[in-house]
Design a protein around this motif. Structure first.
Motif, PDB file in Angstrom:
ATOM      1  N   GLU A  38      -2.371   7.289  -0.907  1.00 17.08           N
ATOM      2  CA  GLU A  38      -3.546   7.888  -0.570  1.00 17.08           C
ATOM      3  C   GLU A  38      -3.918   7.653  -2.517  1.00 17.08           C
ATOM      4  OE1 GLU A  38      -0.729   9.208   0.441  1.00 17.08           O
ATOM      5  OE2 GLU A  38      -2.086   9.896   2.394  1.00 17.08           O
ATOM      6  N   ALA A  39      -3.588   7.861  -3.511  1.00 18.26           N
ATOM      7  CA  ALA A  39      -3.101   7.821  -4.782  1.00 18.26           C
ATOM      8  C   ALA A  39      -4.220   6.618  -4.710  1.00 18.26           C
ATOM      9  CB  ALA A  39      -1.883   7.858  -5.308  1.00 18.26           C
ATOM     10  N   LEU A  40      -3.789   4.773  -4.405  1.00 17.90           N
ATOM     11  CA  LEU A  40      -3.921   4.000  -4.444  1.00 17.90           C
ATOM     12  C   LEU A  40      -5.453   3.473  -3.627  1.00 17.90           C
ATOM     13  CD1 LEU A  40      -3.582   1.283  -4.855  1.00 17.90           C
ATOM     14  CD2 LEU A  40      -2.229   0.250  -2.841  1.00 17.90           C
ATOM     15  N   ALA A  41      -6.042   4.745  -3.146  1.00 20.26           N
ATOM     16  CA  ALA A  41      -7.301   4.584  -2.014  1.00 20.26           C
ATOM     17  C   ALA A  41      -8.232   4.992  -3.074  1.00 20.26           C
ATOM     18  CB  ALA A  41      -6.706   5.636  -0.810  1.00 20.26           C
ATOM     19  N   VAL A  42      -7.706   5.866  -4.247  1.00 19.87           N
ATOM     20  CA  VAL A  42      -8.034   6.593  -4.968  1.00 19.87           C
ATOM     21  C   VAL A  42      -8.866   5.662  -5.967  1.00 19.87           C
ATOM     22  CG1 VAL A  42      -8.847   8.310  -6.908  1.00 19.87           C
ATOM     23  CG2 VAL A  42      -7.643   8.811  -4.774  1.00 19.87           C
ATOM     24  N   ARG A  43      -8.202   4.825  -6.241  1.00 20.58           N
ATOM     25  CA  ARG A  43      -7.684   3.760  -7.524  1.00 20.58           C
ATOM     26  C   ARG A  43      -8.459   2.702  -7.491  1.00 20.58           C
ATOM     27  NH1 ARG A  43      -2.215   3.203  -8.600  1.00 20.58           N
ATOM     28  NH2 ARG A  43      -2.601   0.588  -9.179  1.00 20.58           N
ATOM     29  N   VAL A  92       0.603  -1.441  -0.037  1.00 27.92           N
ATOM     30  CA  VAL A  92      -0.519  -0.038  -0.028  1.00 27.92           C
ATOM     31  C   VAL A  92       0.781   1.881  -0.341  1.00 27.92           C
ATOM     32  CG1 VAL A  92      -1.545   1.270   1.591  1.00 27.92           C
ATOM     33  CG2 VAL A  92      -2.319  -1.230   0.851  1.00 27.92           C
ATOM     34  N   HIS A  93       2.190   1.465   1.094  1.00 28.05           N
ATOM     35  CA  HIS A  93       2.667   2.681   0.720  1.00 28.05           C
ATOM     36  C   HIS A  93       3.812   2.745   0.229  1.00 28.05           C
ATOM     37  CE1 HIS A  93       0.386   4.029   4.046  1.00 28.05           C
ATOM     38  NE2 HIS A  93       0.645   3.112   5.122  1.00 28.05           N
ATOM     39  N   GLY A  94       4.333   1.366  -0.611  1.00 31.03           N
ATOM     40  CA  GLY A  94       4.902   1.330  -1.751  1.00 31.03           C
ATOM     41  C   GLY A  94       4.777   1.774  -3.380  1.00 31.03           C
ATOM     42  N   ALA A  95       2.825   1.958  -3.437  1.00 31.67           N
ATOM     43  CA  ALA A  95       2.290   2.458  -4.498  1.00 31.67           C
ATOM     44  C   ALA A  95       2.871   3.685  -5.321  1.00 31.67           C
ATOM     45  CB  ALA A  95       0.489   2.301  -4.387  1.00 31.67           C
ATOM     46  N   VAL A  96       3.049   3.459  -6.373  1.00 30.27           N
ATOM     47  CA  VAL A  96       3.014   4.739  -6.764  1.00 30.27           C
ATOM     48  C   VAL A  96       1.801   5.595  -6.250  1.00 30.27           C
ATOM     49  CG1 VAL A  96       3.081   6.142  -9.351  1.00 30.27           C
ATOM     50  CG2 VAL A  96       3.827   3.922  -8.808  1.00 30.27           C
ATOM     51  N   GLY A  97       2.458   7.032  -6.297  1.00 28.58           N
ATOM     52  CA  GLY A  97       1.527   7.924  -5.348  1.00 28.58           C
ATOM     53  C   GLY A  97       0.670   7.925  -3.851  1.00 28.58           C
ATOM     54  N   ALA A 142      -8.234   7.408   1.722  1.00 27.12           N
ATOM     55  CA  ALA A 142      -7.446   7.486   2.521  1.00 27.12           C
ATOM     56  C   ALA A 142      -7.230   7.010   3.539  1.00 27.12           C
ATOM     57  CB  ALA A 142      -5.934   8.494   2.095  1.00 27.12           C
ATOM     58  N   ALA A 143      -7.788   7.704   4.781  1.00 26.74           N
ATOM     59  CA  ALA A 143      -7.334   6.973   5.888  1.00 26.74           C
ATOM     60  C   ALA A 143      -8.138   5.604   5.858  1.00 26.74           C
ATOM     61  CB  ALA A 143      -9.003   8.122   6.806  1.00 26.74           C
ATOM     62  N   VAL A 144      -8.592   5.433   5.706  1.00 21.89           N
ATOM     63  CA  VAL A 144      -9.330   3.865   5.252  1.00 21.89           C
ATOM     64  C   VAL A 144      -8.452   2.350   4.907  1.00 21.89           C
ATOM     65  CG1 VAL A 144     -11.332   2.140   5.139  1.00 21.89           C
ATOM     66  CG2 VAL A 144     -12.132   4.378   5.595  1.00 21.89           C
ATOM     67  N   LEU A 145      -8.263   2.854   3.422  1.00 20.69           N
ATOM     68  CA  LEU A 145      -6.960   1.963   3.576  1.00 20.69           C
ATOM     69  C   LEU A 145      -5.407   2.364   4.744  1.00 20.69           C
ATOM     70  CD1 LEU A 145      -6.026   0.324   1.254  1.00 20.69           C
ATOM     71  CD2 LEU A 145      -5.192   2.005  -0.029  1.00 20.69           C
ATOM     72  N   ARG A 146      -5.283   3.959   4.956  1.00 18.07           N
ATOM     73  CA  ARG A 146      -4.491   3.701   5.287  1.00 18.07           C
ATOM     74  C   ARG A 146      -4.898   3.316   6.619  1.00 18.07           C
ATOM     75  NH1 ARG A 146      -3.643   7.922   4.111  1.00 18.07           N
ATOM     76  NH2 ARG A 146      -4.586   9.563   5.440  1.00 18.07           N
ATOM     77  N   ASN A 147      -5.377   2.731   7.498  1.00 20.21           N
ATOM     78  CA  ASN A 147      -6.389   2.088   9.030  1.00 20.21           C
ATOM     79  C   ASN A 147      -6.221   0.892   8.260  1.00 20.21           C
ATOM     80  OD1 ASN A 147      -6.613   4.026   9.986  1.00 20.21           O
ATOM     81  ND2 ASN A 147      -8.466   4.241  10.458  1.00 20.21           N
ATOM     82  N   LYS A 148      -6.479  -0.010   6.808  1.00 18.26           N
ATOM     83  CA  LYS A 148      -6.626  -1.421   6.518  1.00 18.26           C
ATOM     84  C   LYS A 148      -4.605  -2.097   6.951  1.00 18.26           C
ATOM     85  CE  LYS A 148     -10.307  -1.767   4.446  1.00 18.26           C
ATOM     86  NZ  LYS A 148     -11.246  -3.128   3.997  1.00 18.26           N
TER      87      LYS A 148
END
Length: 147
Positions: A19-24, A11-16, A29-35
Motif C-alpha cells: 500500500e505504501a509503495l503504491a502511493v509512492r 513489493v510486499h517487503g517494502a517498508v509500509g 494498491a490494487a493495481v500494484l498488488r495485481n502486478k
C-alpha cells in the motif's frame, strides 16, 4: 527465485508494504498488488515498474533473478562499493559461507547416489551466490587499489 517471485517479494517487503509503495509509485494498491501477483493476468509488470520498485525498495532480487535466468550474475560497481579492510573481511566471510553452503548442497545431492532436478537447481542457485560474492570481493579490492 524467478522474476515474478522476486517482484512479489520486493513489493510486499517494502517498508509500509504494498500500500505504501503504491502511493509512492503513483498507482493504486490494487493495481500494484495485481502486478505483483504471479497468478493474476490482468495487470502486467513492465520493465519500468521493476526498475522503480528496485530503486524505491533497494531490493534488487528482480535484477538478480533476470540475470540468473540468462546465465549471468550482477555485481554492484562504482562509488557505492565500500572499500576498507573491514568491508573486505565482511565479503571474505560471505565467500566462505557461500562456498560452504555450496559444498554442503553438493554433498547432500550425492549422498543417495542419484541427482534429482531440484538438487541441481538448488546447486545452480548456490553457485550464482558464490560467484556473486567472489565478484563483490574483487570490486571491493578494486576500490582500495592505489593508482
Amino acid at each position: 527465485m524467478n522474476i515474478s517471485d522476486a517482484f512479489y517479494k520486493a513489493v510486499h517487503g517494502a517498508v509500509g508494504g504494498c500500500e505504501a509503495l503504491a502511493v509512492r509509485m503513483g498507482m493504486s494498491a490494487a493495481v500494484l498488488r495485481n502486478k505483483a501477483n504471479p497468478n493474476a493476468a490482468g495487470n502486467v509488470v513492465t520493465l519500468q515498474d521493476a526498475d522503480r520498485v528496485m530503486a524505491m525498495t533497494g531490493d534488487h532480487g528482480v535484477l538478480h533473478a533476470l540475470a540468473a535466468n540468462h546465465g549471468y550474475v550482477c555485481v554492484r560497481v562504482g562509488d557505492s562499493v565500500q572499500a576498507s579492510d573491514m568491508a573486505v573481511l565482511e565479503i571474505v566471510t560471505q565467500v566462505w559461507a557461500a562456498n560452504g553452503n555450496l559444498g554442503l548442497a553438493v554433498n547432500e545431492a550425492l549422498a543417495d547416489g542419484r541427482i534429482e532436478r531440484y538438487e541441481v537447481e538448488r546447486i545452480r542457485t548456490l553457485v550464482f551466490n558464490a560467484d556473486r560474492a567472489l565478484h563483490e570481493l574483487v570490486a571491493r579490492l578494486d576500490g582500495m587499489a592505489q593508482g
